[in-house]
Motif scaffolding. Structure first.
Motif, PDB file in Angstrom:
ATOM      1  N   ARG A  21       1.127  -5.177   2.197  1.00  0.00           N
ATOM      2  CA  ARG A  21       1.775  -5.689   0.983  1.00  0.00           C
ATOM      3  C   ARG A  21       0.742  -6.060  -0.071  1.00  0.00           C
ATOM      4  N   LEU A  24      -0.843  -2.896  -1.567  1.00  0.00           N
ATOM      5  CA  LEU A  24       0.095  -2.210  -2.460  1.00  0.00           C
ATOM      6  C   LEU A  24       0.289  -2.988  -3.759  1.00  0.00           C
ATOM      7  N   ILE A  70       5.915  -8.551  -4.261  1.00  0.00           N
ATOM      8  CA  ILE A  70       5.445  -7.888  -3.043  1.00  0.00           C
ATOM      9  C   ILE A  70       4.329  -8.697  -2.382  1.00  0.00           C
ATOM     10  N   THR A  76      11.165  -8.935  -1.737  1.00  0.00           N
ATOM     11  CA  THR A  76      10.249  -7.818  -1.508  1.00  0.00           C
ATOM     12  C   THR A  76      10.926  -6.463  -1.615  1.00  0.00           C
ATOM     13  N   ARG A  77      12.082  -6.331  -1.025  1.00  0.00           N
ATOM     14  CA  ARG A  77      12.761  -5.021  -1.034  1.00  0.00           C
ATOM     15  C   ARG A  77      13.097  -4.586  -2.460  1.00  0.00           C
ATOM     16  N   ALA A  80       9.673  -3.707  -4.223  1.00  0.00           N
ATOM     17  CA  ALA A  80       9.140  -2.450  -3.695  1.00  0.00           C
ATOM     18  C   ALA A  80       9.961  -1.254  -4.175  1.00  0.00           C
ATOM     19  N   MET A 117       5.849   2.173  -0.974  1.00  0.00           N
ATOM     20  CA  MET A 117       6.815   1.202  -1.495  1.00  0.00           C
ATOM     21  C   MET A 117       8.187   1.385  -0.846  1.00  0.00           C
ATOM     22  N   LEU A 120       8.049  -0.009   2.623  1.00  0.00           N
ATOM     23  CA  LEU A 120       8.120  -1.472   2.542  1.00  0.00           C
ATOM     24  C   LEU A 120       9.548  -1.935   2.239  1.00  0.00           C
ATOM     25  N   ALA A 121      10.222  -1.241   1.340  1.00  0.00           N
ATOM     26  CA  ALA A 121      11.609  -1.591   1.029  1.00  0.00           C
ATOM     27  C   ALA A 121      12.500  -1.437   2.258  1.00  0.00           C
TER      28      ALA A 121
END
Length: 139
Positions: A21, A24, A70, A76-77, A80, A117, A120-121
């Protein structure tokens, strides 16, 4: 051993998610802050690409706000997904001259970052995040 996973494996996974995270987020935070601190230069650069000042401001805001989201693991979702879509748009709108090796590199880099991304999502921020901390408190 809880749920079939050792604490060491869980700890390594959560640490890798945090490091991922942060890595990114870094490129967006760095770029957004750099553009904001050199706003007159950013306006000149944006004009070369046909971008309006409001779109430049929105881009800077997206990079900083979603980058912080992030890095902190907060919403976060959403952050991302937004940056993943931003990277796909940047690649397809500004880096399609594949006869230029540099443009091809930037196209591929943007798509690779978008892929990160979207992963991560899909998986979320992990345990070392504000999202998880809030969830543990019933939010």
């Amino acid at each position: 051993m809880a749920g079939g996973k050792s604490t060491v494996v869980t700890s390594a996974r959560e640490t890798m998610l945090l490091i991922g995270r942060l890595l990114l987020a870094w490129i967006f935070l760095h770029e957004g802050v750099s553009l904001a601190l050199n706003f007159s230069g950013a306006i000149e650069m944006a004009a070369q690409f046909g971008l309006s000042v409001p779109l430049l401001v929105a881009t800077i805001a997206l990079q900083i706000v979603a980058g912080l989201s992030i890095a902190a693991g907060f919403l976060t979702r959403i952050g991302a997904t937004a940056l993943g879509l931003f990277c796909v748009a940047t690649a397809t709108l500004y880096h399609t001259n594949f006869s230029d090796q540099n443009e091809l590199f930037h196209f591929e880099k943007d798509l690779a970052i978008a892929g990160g991304m979207f992963v991560l999502a899909a998986v979320g921020a992990g345990a070392l995040s504000i999202d998880t901390w809030l969830k543990g408190r019933g939010f």
